[in-house]
Design an enzyme around this catalytic site. Structure first.
Site, PDB file in Angstrom:
ATOM      1  N   TYR A 174       6.325  -5.542 -37.497  1.00 58.58           N
ATOM      2  CA  TYR A 174       5.668  -5.564 -38.810  1.00 58.58           C
ATOM      3  C   TYR A 174       6.521  -6.381 -39.780  1.00 58.58           C
ATOM      4  CZ  TYR A 174       2.831  -1.617 -37.113  1.00 58.58           C
ATOM      5  OH  TYR A 174       1.975  -0.802 -36.412  1.00 58.58           O
ATOM      6  N   PHE A 195       4.457  -1.105 -32.698  1.00 60.14           N
ATOM      7  CA  PHE A 195       3.404  -0.353 -33.389  1.00 60.14           C
ATOM      8  C   PHE A 195       3.933   0.791 -34.249  1.00 60.14           C
ATOM      9  CE2 PHE A 195       1.110  -2.286 -29.825  1.00 60.14           C
ATOM     10  CZ  PHE A 195       0.074  -2.902 -30.500  1.00 60.14           C
ATOM     11  N   HIS A 229      -7.297  -5.144 -28.615  1.00 57.82           N
ATOM     12  CA  HIS A 229      -6.202  -4.729 -29.501  1.00 57.82           C
ATOM     13  C   HIS A 229      -6.704  -3.649 -30.456  1.00 57.82           C
ATOM     14  CE1 HIS A 229      -3.032  -5.116 -32.569  1.00 57.82           C
ATOM     15  NE2 HIS A 229      -2.302  -5.644 -31.603  1.00 57.82           N
ATOM     16  N   ASP A 287       4.779  -8.943 -32.340  1.00 57.23           N
ATOM     17  CA  ASP A 287       6.026  -9.060 -33.091  1.00 57.23           C
ATOM     18  C   ASP A 287       6.099  -7.929 -34.103  1.00 57.23           C
ATOM     19  OD1 ASP A 287       4.147 -10.053 -34.894  1.00 57.23           O
ATOM     20  OD2 ASP A 287       5.371 -11.743 -35.533  1.00 57.23           O
TER      21      ASP A 287
END
Length: 251
Positions: free
Chosen positions: A95, A106, A216, A93
């Site tokens: 920031y 990102f 991740h 989702d």
């Protein structure tokens, strides 16, 4: 429901970056500009029961005074036409800090400090850019898609399971059925949960894909087994695989 044209422009889209709103001002997805190829899937979702419930939820949260990011939730679809997609980076989702989210997984807006996961992405790339915006990736054919496309200030995953996932699964299925050659960079368990969906649609339509999985890039997992993100060589592998198929300059 009235629909906007695929190349329609909002006042937001025409403003200089420093003058653009840094939060979502209203729920108006039929007006949000989309690049060619995405509108049918988006319209189908908006007309569905899930799309209607999502719209009701976001309108209710805005009316209650919630601060919601990003200002243009479908921006990844504005910048990268379906026919241009040769890579997909899948996030969870947006920031949730003020001014961070710009509608691309990102990526952060110009002038915003790089979050830890993004710093590790640049470390794996072997670069240290001043800007944390991945706008150039999006324009080069990288679909920077989150599975949930809005979030409330200071509340990660606050809009998870409210309906966005139904849309983003449709979009992933559409890409897998259409884009070829295409690399899917799936970092962490959340993104890797979409592997079967992607492979099934690509196989059904005979598309050539490469799925690259690793941990991740967050500091908690980037260097840990089973497949550390740092040192994975995912970008090098993606570039080389695409180059052998005549696609250059994506990352």
């Amino acid at each position: 429901m009235a629909r906007g044209k695929e190349q329609a422009q909002l006042p937001w889209a025409e403003l200089e970056p420093q003058a653009r709103p840094r939060r979502l001002l209203k729920w108006a997805p039929e007006q949000w500009p989309l690049a060619e190829g995405w509108r049918p899937a988006v319209d189908e979702f908006l007309d569905s029961a899930e799309g209607q419930r999502l719209g009701d939820f976001i309108r209710e949260r805005l009316a209650a005074g919630a601060v919601i990011y990003p200002p243009h939730p479908l921006r990844a679809l504005e910048l990268t036409p379906l026919a241009a997609v040769h890579a997909v980076v899948l996030g969870q989702d947006p920031y949730h800090g003020p001014g961070q989210a710009e509608g691309l997984a990102f990526s952060v807006a110009e002038g915003i400090r790089h979050p830890p996961s993004l710093r590790n992405i640049f470390k794996e790339l072997g670069t240290t850019p001043d800007s944390g915006s991945l706008l150039h990736w999006a324009r080069n054919g990288v679909l920077l898609l989150n599975t949930c496309l809005t979030v409330e200030d200071g509340q990660p995953a606050s809009h998870a399971r409210k309906g966005w996932e139904a849309l983003t699964d449709r979009l992933l299925s559409l890409v897998a059925a259409t884009a070829s050659p295409c690399v899917y960079l799936l970092w962490g368990a959340h993104a890797q949960a979409k592997t079967e969906l992607i492979r099934a649609h690509a196989a059904q339509y005979g598309r050539e894909i490469l799925v690259l999985e690793s941990n991740h890039p967050s500091p908690l997992s980037a260097s840990r087994p089973p497949v550390p993100f740092l040192g994975s060589g995912c970008f090098r592998t993606a570039r080389e695989w695409l180059a052998r198929r005549g696609v250059q300059g994506v990352f």
